[in-house]
Design a protein around this motif. Structure first.
Motif, PDB file in Angstrom:
ATOM      1  N   TYR A   4       0.823  -1.300  -0.013  1.00 48.54           N
ATOM      2  CA  TYR A   4       0.042   0.309   0.011  1.00 48.54           C
ATOM      3  C   TYR A   4       1.053   1.218  -0.029  1.00 48.54           C
ATOM      4  O   TYR A   4       0.744   1.982  -0.916  1.00 48.54           O
ATOM      5  CB  TYR A   4      -0.938  -0.079   1.229  1.00 48.54           C
ATOM      6  N   THR A  22       4.574  17.887 -19.101  1.00 47.22           N
ATOM      7  CA  THR A  22       3.829  19.240 -19.175  1.00 47.22           C
ATOM      8  C   THR A  22       4.424  20.602 -18.696  1.00 47.22           C
ATOM      9  O   THR A  22       4.235  21.531 -19.485  1.00 47.22           O
ATOM     10  CB  THR A  22       2.140  19.073 -18.830  1.00 47.22           C
ATOM     11  N   GLU A  25       6.529  21.301 -21.647  1.00 48.09           N
ATOM     12  CA  GLU A  25       5.814  21.915 -22.627  1.00 48.09           C
ATOM     13  C   GLU A  25       5.163  23.385 -22.510  1.00 48.09           C
ATOM     14  O   GLU A  25       5.161  23.925 -23.304  1.00 48.09           O
ATOM     15  CB  GLU A  25       4.534  20.859 -22.734  1.00 48.09           C
ATOM     16  N   PHE A  26       4.993  23.721 -21.394  1.00 46.12           N
ATOM     17  CA  PHE A  26       4.264  25.035 -20.852  1.00 46.12           C
ATOM     18  C   PHE A  26       5.388  26.065 -21.433  1.00 46.12           C
ATOM     19  O   PHE A  26       4.936  27.213 -21.739  1.00 46.12           O
ATOM     20  CB  PHE A  26       4.309  25.140 -19.544  1.00 46.12           C
ATOM     21  N   LYS A  30       5.663  28.070 -28.948  1.00 41.25           N
ATOM     22  CA  LYS A  30       4.299  27.278 -29.426  1.00 41.25           C
ATOM     23  C   LYS A  30       4.189  27.086 -30.646  1.00 41.25           C
ATOM     24  O   LYS A  30       4.825  27.780 -31.645  1.00 41.25           O
ATOM     25  CB  LYS A  30       3.197  28.393 -28.998  1.00 41.25           C
ATOM     26  N   THR A  32       1.675  27.196 -32.908  1.00 42.38           N
ATOM     27  CA  THR A  32       0.508  27.782 -33.528  1.00 42.38           C
ATOM     28  C   THR A  32       1.192  28.769 -34.712  1.00 42.38           C
ATOM     29  O   THR A  32       1.910  29.555 -34.283  1.00 42.38           O
ATOM     30  CB  THR A  32      -0.429  28.755 -32.555  1.00 42.38           C
TER      31      THR A  32
ATOM     32  N   VAL B  54      -3.754  29.179 -20.191  1.00 38.19           N
ATOM     33  CA  VAL B  54      -2.798  28.254 -19.551  1.00 38.19           C
ATOM     34  C   VAL B  54      -3.052  26.846 -20.142  1.00 38.19           C
ATOM     35  O   VAL B  54      -2.139  26.225 -20.700  1.00 38.19           O
ATOM     36  CB  VAL B  54      -3.087  28.229 -17.930  1.00 38.19           C
ATOM     37  N   ALA B  57      -1.174  26.801 -23.417  1.00 36.67           N
ATOM     38  CA  ALA B  57       0.378  26.680 -23.152  1.00 36.67           C
ATOM     39  C   ALA B  57       0.748  25.225 -22.995  1.00 36.67           C
ATOM     40  O   ALA B  57       1.728  25.000 -23.345  1.00 36.67           O
ATOM     41  CB  ALA B  57       0.785  27.773 -22.219  1.00 36.67           C
ATOM     42  N   PHE B  58      -0.070  24.722 -22.052  1.00 36.03           N
ATOM     43  CA  PHE B  58       0.169  23.279 -21.998  1.00 36.03           C
ATOM     44  C   PHE B  58       0.082  22.535 -23.112  1.00 36.03           C
ATOM     45  O   PHE B  58       0.631  21.365 -23.177  1.00 36.03           O
ATOM     46  CB  PHE B  58      -0.641  22.788 -20.691  1.00 36.03           C
ATOM     47  N   CYS B  60       0.691  23.473 -25.910  1.00 34.39           N
ATOM     48  CA  CYS B  60       1.694  24.178 -27.167  1.00 34.39           C
ATOM     49  C   CYS B  60       1.261  24.751 -28.130  1.00 34.39           C
ATOM     50  O   CYS B  60       1.222  24.837 -29.462  1.00 34.39           O
ATOM     51  CB  CYS B  60       2.496  22.994 -27.733  1.00 34.39           C
ATOM     52  N   ARG B  61      -0.111  25.544 -27.768  1.00 28.11           N
ATOM     53  CA  ARG B  61      -0.848  26.477 -28.517  1.00 28.11           C
ATOM     54  C   ARG B  61      -0.649  27.807 -28.049  1.00 28.11           C
ATOM     55  O   ARG B  61      -0.021  28.143 -27.100  1.00 28.11           O
ATOM     56  CB  ARG B  61      -2.273  26.059 -28.703  1.00 28.11           C
ATOM     57  N   LEU B  62      -1.336  28.484 -28.848  1.00 27.82           N
ATOM     58  CA  LEU B  62      -1.304  30.284 -28.215  1.00 27.82           C
ATOM     59  C   LEU B  62      -2.709  30.462 -27.560  1.00 27.82           C
ATOM     60  O   LEU B  62      -2.466  31.666 -26.723  1.00 27.82           O
ATOM     61  CB  LEU B  62      -1.146  30.998 -29.567  1.00 27.82           C
ATOM     62  N   TRP B 312      -3.133  28.232 -10.946  1.00 31.32           N
ATOM     63  CA  TRP B 312      -2.187  27.757 -12.088  1.00 31.32           C
ATOM     64  C   TRP B 312      -1.859  26.446 -11.864  1.00 31.32           C
ATOM     65  O   TRP B 312      -1.664  25.526 -12.582  1.00 31.32           O
ATOM     66  CB  TRP B 312      -0.953  28.561 -12.231  1.00 31.32           C
ATOM     67  N   TRP B 316      -2.579  23.250 -14.127  1.00 30.23           N
ATOM     68  CA  TRP B 316      -1.194  22.253 -14.542  1.00 30.23           C
ATOM     69  C   TRP B 316      -1.621  20.964 -14.507  1.00 30.23           C
ATOM     70  O   TRP B 316      -1.492  19.964 -15.163  1.00 30.23           O
ATOM     71  CB  TRP B 316      -0.032  22.634 -13.862  1.00 30.23           C
ATOM     72  N   ILE B 317      -2.288  20.562 -12.940  1.00 30.05           N
ATOM     73  CA  ILE B 317      -2.754  19.230 -12.908  1.00 30.05           C
ATOM     74  C   ILE B 317      -3.846  18.604 -13.793  1.00 30.05           C
ATOM     75  O   ILE B 317      -3.810  17.554 -14.337  1.00 30.05           O
ATOM     76  CB  ILE B 317      -3.315  19.038 -11.379  1.00 30.05           C
ATOM     77  N   TRP B 319      -4.511  19.956 -16.859  1.00 33.41           N
ATOM     78  CA  TRP B 319      -4.163  19.636 -18.240  1.00 33.41           C
ATOM     79  C   TRP B 319      -3.009  18.566 -18.169  1.00 33.41           C
ATOM     80  O   TRP B 319      -2.312  18.391 -19.252  1.00 33.41           O
ATOM     81  CB  TRP B 319      -3.934  20.950 -18.952  1.00 33.41           C
ATOM     82  N   THR B 320      -2.666  18.051 -17.222  1.00 34.40           N
ATOM     83  CA  THR B 320      -1.577  16.851 -17.281  1.00 34.40           C
ATOM     84  C   THR B 320      -2.214  15.253 -17.339  1.00 34.40           C
ATOM     85  O   THR B 320      -1.873  14.466 -18.011  1.00 34.40           O
ATOM     86  CB  THR B 320      -0.584  16.730 -16.301  1.00 34.40           C
ATOM     87  N   PHE B 321      -3.153  15.201 -16.456  1.00 31.03           N
ATOM     88  CA  PHE B 321      -3.534  13.936 -16.122  1.00 31.03           C
ATOM     89  C   PHE B 321      -5.004  13.491 -16.690  1.00 31.03           C
ATOM     90  O   PHE B 321      -5.861  14.256 -16.849  1.00 31.03           O
ATOM     91  CB  PHE B 321      -3.948  13.815 -14.563  1.00 31.03           C
ATOM     92  N   LYS B 335      -9.892   5.053   0.233  1.00 29.84           N
ATOM     93  CA  LYS B 335      -8.652   4.146   0.587  1.00 29.84           C
ATOM     94  C   LYS B 335      -7.197   4.904   0.784  1.00 29.84           C
ATOM     95  O   LYS B 335      -6.326   4.056   1.254  1.00 29.84           O
ATOM     96  CB  LYS B 335      -8.543   3.067  -0.295  1.00 29.84           C
ATOM     97  N   TYR B 336      -7.150   6.068   0.323  1.00 25.11           N
ATOM     98  CA  TYR B 336      -6.075   6.847   0.287  1.00 25.11           C
ATOM     99  C   TYR B 336      -6.158   8.057   1.279  1.00 25.11           C
ATOM    100  O   TYR B 336      -5.623   8.149   2.150  1.00 25.11           O
ATOM    101  CB  TYR B 336      -5.449   6.959  -1.005  1.00 25.11           C
ATOM    102  N   ILE B 340      -5.020   8.690   5.040  1.00 28.45           N
ATOM    103  CA  ILE B 340      -3.751   9.579   5.294  1.00 28.45           C
ATOM    104  C   ILE B 340      -4.232  10.842   5.964  1.00 28.45           C
ATOM    105  O   ILE B 340      -3.475  11.275   6.728  1.00 28.45           O
ATOM    106  CB  ILE B 340      -3.247   9.814   3.931  1.00 28.45           C
TER     107      ILE B 340
END
Lengths: 142, 358
Positions: A4, A22, A25-26, A30, A32, B54, B57-58, B60-62, B312, B316-317, B319-321, B335-336, B340
């Motif tokens: 666990y 990521t 990547e930020f 870019k 575009t 944001v 940007a993550f 890779c666009r504008l 931010w 970030w989280i 647009w990552t997962f 369970k976690y 905890i």
């Protein structure tokens, strides 16, 4: 219990790996393209298929292989027979190389079929015209 | 640090000198209500713009660039577009509840928003059980979401609302536990007092290990609480079209949308308040020159900088997962995070009893 706790740290580690990716990547440049503004500096990829061109028409032997290879009948070749004055042999000469951009599907079969690399695709992509007939282009100049 | 209480007291005495005490208080309540709603809308617009930029940007666009400089007027135009759109009434829906649901969501959001201390003397709802009130007020939003799903008379809405209910009620627990951890450290539940106690060091530094664990748990649970990031399955686009607000259009949809973004800001600003010192500047004991420079920066700038930094982080989280499944979400919570969190609370009690904190 050990599994666990190990699982928690392994999970956190893999999540941080993803966040690292990521985060990089930020801050990367870019991709575009702001098209109408950057026309002057816009550079297309080398392999982009814009339209068919014939850079050096002396290379074309008017064999018609491209015309036969084309699945859409986009290419129409008109030839005339000429006799070589020295050897006396008759061979074909290119009169008109018609290419209809409107029905081309940019499959590259004609370019692959050409035995002398007389034709290739350019990266020119601004094709808008007002009538369909303007899409039919004559690739040889003479 | 400038005390805005001087300004508000001055306004109060000026008003009280020309009219009766009760009328002055009534007038002040109206003014504050209007200011609060204005701030709410402005924050929503900033948040949507930030989200789009944001996210871009993550990936890779504008992001938006066309409307106004750097696309800054884009969101304002979107708001006006949304305001002019028709609100469609669904034929077989429960008309009353259907129209009521977005307002419950927005009321819960505004009430929770009013609890946040923006700067010294700029607290609207500030009393001795402020944390408890904040938790209670922000949980009312779930009712609005459940009502929206139920009254729309649509499968997608109902499934989205049920998922949302299960998820938000579960994660409320972790949010509460991690806030309690800090309450144990501060022995107060008043937001302004919590901020004042952080004058000689933010709680994330003062409470060291248990505070950092509580901070991480709070961020995860808070993200789930506002149905965002990897926990956005109440509105999973690929499965449920839009979840509980599938059947809503026009400004009713807009209210859900705005509430979602401001809830994200509220979660972030509460994290900033209880872990990162709210409007309290960064003080390092011993470096007097440095502390004086930090004090020169106004409190609300510190507050917004911290809050938007956490926003931010959460983006970030997000647009990552990838999105979690419903059973994975509940496993993560029960369970976690809850075990905890409980152990962490005990750890914080030990730290406080044996004076191991700074």
């Amino acid at each position: 219990m050990v599994g666990y706790i190990k699982g928690i740290f392994r999970g956190l580690g893999s999540l941080l790996t993803g966040m690292k990716v990521t985060f990089k990547e930020f801050f990367t440049r870019k991709i575009t393209e702001q098209y109408p503004e950057n026309r002057a500096v816009l550079k297309m990829h080398d392999r982009f298929c814009g339209e068919l061109v014939m850079p050096d028409e002396s290379k074309c032997i008017a064999c018609g292989l491209c015309q036969m290879a084309c699945p859409n009948s986009t290419i129409k070749i008109t030839t005339e027979p000429v006799t070589d004055p020295e050897t006396g042999k008759t061979r074909k000469r290119l009169v008109k190389y018609e290419y209809d951009l409107g029905s081309c599907m940019f499959c590259h079969l004609c370019v692959n079929a050409c035995p002398h690399d007389a034709i290739r695709f350019s990266t020119e992509f601004e094709h808008a015209v007002f009538t369909r007939s303007k899409l039919v282009k004559i690739l040889n100049k003479q | 640090m400038f005390d805005f209480g001087i300004v508000t007291n001055w306004i109060h005495t000026q008003l009280a000198s020309v009219m009766s005490e009760s009328l002055a208080i009534f007038l002040e309540c109206v003014i504050i209500g209007v200011c609060l709603l204005l701030l709410y809308v402005v924050i929503a617009i900033i948040m949507i713009y930030m989200e789009r930029k944001v996210c871009a940007a993550f990936q890779c666009r504008l992001g938006p660039t066309r409307v106004g400089p750097w696309g800054s007027i884009q969101v304002i135009c979107d708001v006006f577009k949304m305001l002019t759109k028709e609100i469609i009434t669904i034929r077989h829906s429960d008309r009353f509840l259907y129209n009521l649901a977005p307002y419950i969501v927005i009321i819960a959001s505004v009430t929770a928003f009013a609890c946040i201390p923006v700067s010294r003397g700029l607290e609207i709802l500030d009393f001795n059980v402020g944390v408890l009130f904040f938790m209670a007020a922000s949980s009312i939003g779930i009712i609005g979401i459940l009502l929206a799903g139920w009254s729309s008379n649509s499968k997608f809405s109902l499934i989205g609302a049920m998922r949302s209910g299960a998820q938000m009620i579960s994660y409320e627990l972790s949010v509460g536990l991690s806030i309690l951890t800090i309450v144990v450290l501060t022995d107060t539940m008043q937001f302004s007092e919590i901020v004042m106690r952080q004058a000689d060091g933010w709680f994330i530094f003062k409470g060291h290990i248990p505070a950092v664990i509580a901070f991480i748990i709070y961020l995860i649970a808070g993200n789930a609480e506002v149905n965002r990031g990897p926990f956005d399955l109440p509105e999973a686009e690929s499965e449920l079209t839009a979840g509980y607000h599938t059947e809503y259009s026009g400004m009713h949809f807009g209210l859900f949308y705005v509430a979602e973004f401001v809830n994200l800001f509220i979660i972030s600003s509460v994290a900033a308040t209880i872990f990162l010192g709210g409007w309290m500047p960064l003080h390092i004991p011993g470096l007097d020159g440095f502390n004086a420079v930090m004090d020169a920066i106004p409190g609300f700038i510190w507050f917004f900088a911290k809050a938007f930094f956490i926003v931010w982080l959460l983006m970030w989280i997000k647009w990552t997962f990838p999105r979690l499944r419903i059973d994975q979400i509940l496993t993560l919570e029960w369970k976690y995070l809850v075990p905890i969190g409980l152990v962490n609370l005990l750890l914080m009690v030990i730290v406080v009893v044996f004076k191991l904190h700074f």
